[in-house]
Design an enzyme around this catalytic site. Structure first.
Site, mmCIF file in Angstrom:
data_model
loop_
_atom_site.group_PDB
_atom_site.id
_atom_site.type_symbol
_atom_site.label_atom_id
_atom_site.label_comp_id
_atom_site.label_asym_id
_atom_site.label_seq_id
_atom_site.Cartn_x
_atom_site.Cartn_y
_atom_site.Cartn_z
ATOM 1 N N ILE A 72 0.869 -1.183 0.000
ATOM 2 C CA ILE A 72 0.000 0.000 0.000
ATOM 3 C C ILE A 72 0.903 1.230 0.000
ATOM 4 C CG2 ILE A 72 -1.724 1.317 1.286
ATOM 5 C CD1 ILE A 72 -2.829 -1.343 2.338
ATOM 6 N N GLU A 114 2.098 -3.251 5.796
ATOM 7 C CA GLU A 114 1.148 -2.951 4.719
ATOM 8 C C GLU A 114 1.484 -3.705 3.444
ATOM 9 O OE1 GLU A 114 4.305 0.320 4.554
ATOM 10 O OE2 GLU A 114 3.262 -0.770 6.121
#
Length: 194
Positions: A72, A114
């Site tokens: 991300i 992430e």
């Protein structure tokens, strides 16, 4: 043997069976906890590594799979701007969305923080790029509502396909190399082995 002894033996056998059933249920729950990331509900990195090792230990001349490594973009800014709870919510929602892009035979795991990883069975670079692009474009359009805020984000993805001369960690290393190239190219990109 009198009736008292017989009842006693029946109760002992019943207690042993009940204990065995509870122990089996408890063992199953512990196994599931060790394989599943608590926040996202996806597999853990450790479980993913075990699955990959199992696949590679099965002798086959036709073994084909691809690895997608997904990050991300600018995730720290989400935590900073909206709170860490919002960041956790984004991770949960994104993890659920990832399931829409893969088959039941594929393996998705939270790789760390992430980052997520997907093993696409019976795949090559062309298929890996198509799946990665679908994930990237759908994520770009995703609007996550959290406490009356709308959170948008993008992902960068690196993809590599298995070749028989590679070891399991080498295919992941290749995917990571392409992920880093995608991020260096400006993020919100897919970079695939050519």
């Amino acid at each position: 043997m009198d009736i008292g002894h017989l009842i006693g033996l029946v109760l002992i056998f019943y207690a042993i069976k009940l204990w065995g059933d509870q122990n089996t249920t408890h063992s199953f729950k512990l196994k599931k906890l060790s394989e599943t990331d608590q926040l996202t509900g996806l597999y853990t990195r450790r479980h993913f590594d075990q699955q990959l090792t199992n696949i590679l230990s099965t002798p086959s001349d036709e073994l084909k799979f691809s690895i997608l490594l997904i990050n991300i973009d600018n995730f720290k800014s989400i935590n900073k701007e909206y709170t860490q709870a919002a960041g956790d919510f984004v991770l949960q929602r994104f993890a659920n969305k990832l399931k829409d892009f893969v088959r039941q035979t594929d393996v998705i795991a939270r790789w760390g923080g992430e980052e997520f990883i997907i093993l696409l069975h019976n795949s090559n670079n062309t298929i890996a790029k198509q799946v990665a692009e679908a994930i990237r474009t759908k994520t770009e359009l995703l609007c996550i509502e959290y406490n009356q805020d709308i959170i948008n984000f993008t992902v960068s993805i690196g993809a590599a396909s298995y070749e028989s001369e590679l070891k399991d960690d080498q295919v992941i290393d290749k995917a990571e190399k392409y992920l880093l190239a995608a991020k260096a190219a400006g993020k919100n990109q897919v970079d695939v082995e050519r």
